[in-house]
Scaffold this motif. Structure first.
Motif, short mmCIF file in Angstrom:
data_model
loop_
_atom_site.label_atom_id
_atom_site.label_comp_id
_atom_site.label_asym_id
_atom_site.label_seq_id
_atom_site.Cartn_x
_atom_site.Cartn_y
_atom_site.Cartn_z
N GLY A 1 0.78 -1.23 0.00
CA GLY A 1 0.00 0.00 0.00
C GLY A 1 0.81 1.27 0.00
N ALA A 2 2.12 1.19 -0.21
CA ALA A 2 2.97 2.37 -0.24
C ALA A 2 3.60 2.52 -1.62
N ASP A 3 3.92 3.75 -1.97
CA ASP A 3 4.57 4.06 -3.25
C ASP A 3 6.02 4.45 -3.01
N PHE A 4 6.87 4.07 -3.94
CA PHE A 4 8.29 4.35 -3.87
C PHE A 4 8.75 4.82 -5.25
N LEU A 5 9.59 5.84 -5.27
CA LEU A 5 10.20 6.31 -6.51
C LEU A 5 11.71 6.17 -6.38
N VAL A 6 12.31 5.34 -7.23
CA VAL A 6 13.76 5.23 -7.24
C VAL A 6 14.30 6.43 -8.00
N LYS A 7 15.01 7.29 -7.29
CA LYS A 7 15.56 8.52 -7.86
C LYS A 7 17.00 8.34 -8.32
N ALA A 8 17.74 7.47 -7.66
CA ALA A 8 19.13 7.17 -8.02
C ALA A 8 19.37 5.71 -7.67
N ALA A 9 20.06 5.00 -8.55
CA ALA A 9 20.29 3.57 -8.36
C ALA A 9 21.74 3.24 -8.69
#
Length: 160
Positions: free
Chosen positions: A35-43
């Motif tokens: 139920g949570a959102d995550f945005l990978v900004k740097a990998a």
């Protein structure tokens, strides 16, 4: 990752070196689980393995755990959060930050449930894979308790 321009090269240290890139607000590799959102900004592939940054939107409370492999740095964008690290507890609001060294037990909870945003930076890079694998497991219909256990073992997380 949306908005990324990459040209990896070998740097003098032997690590891959990546080209500059930019992401606008709301851009990044979008992942979702529990139920949570995550945005990978740097990998790892965009920073030459130096660090990762994941934006956690309406973040989950995280029980006490420790990382064997990464240091974590949290930067709060919205909401009030309580971080525990070792024997210390920190209340952190917008613009505040908290560092959790690898090997030290830490936990996170929101003051107001399901509110807030923060950036989690891990060093070295690679921990973004934890989020990717849990997102993929949930999307495939996998049993999440087993997925959490397997992915946690893989990424060196010990839940206390």
């Amino acid at each position: 990752m949306s908005g990324v321009s990459l040209e990896a090269e070998e740097g003098t240290s032997g690590m891959a070196r990546s080209s500059a890139y930019k992401l606008d607000a709301g851009q990044g590799e979008r992942l979702r689980f529990s139920g949570a959102d995550f945005l990978v900004k740097a990998a790892a592939d965009t920073t030459g393995g130096a660090f990762s940054i994941v934006e956690e939107i309406d973040p989950l409370d995280t029980p006490l755990h420790r990382h064997a492999n990464e240091d974590e740095f949290f930067y709060v964008i919205e909401g009030e959060h309580v971080f525990r690290c070792g024997d210390q507890e920190f209340r952190v609001g917008p613009g505040g930050a908290m560092f959790a060294p690898r090997g030290v037990p830490h936990a996170h909870k929101r003051v107001v449930p399901r509110t807030g945003r923060f950036l989690t930076m891990t060093s070295p890079a690679g921990f973004e894979g934890f989020f990717r694998e849990l997102s993929a497991a949930e999307a495939s219909g996998a049993a999440m308790p087993e997925a959490y256990a397997a992915v946690s073992r893989k990424y060196g997380i010990d839940w206390l």
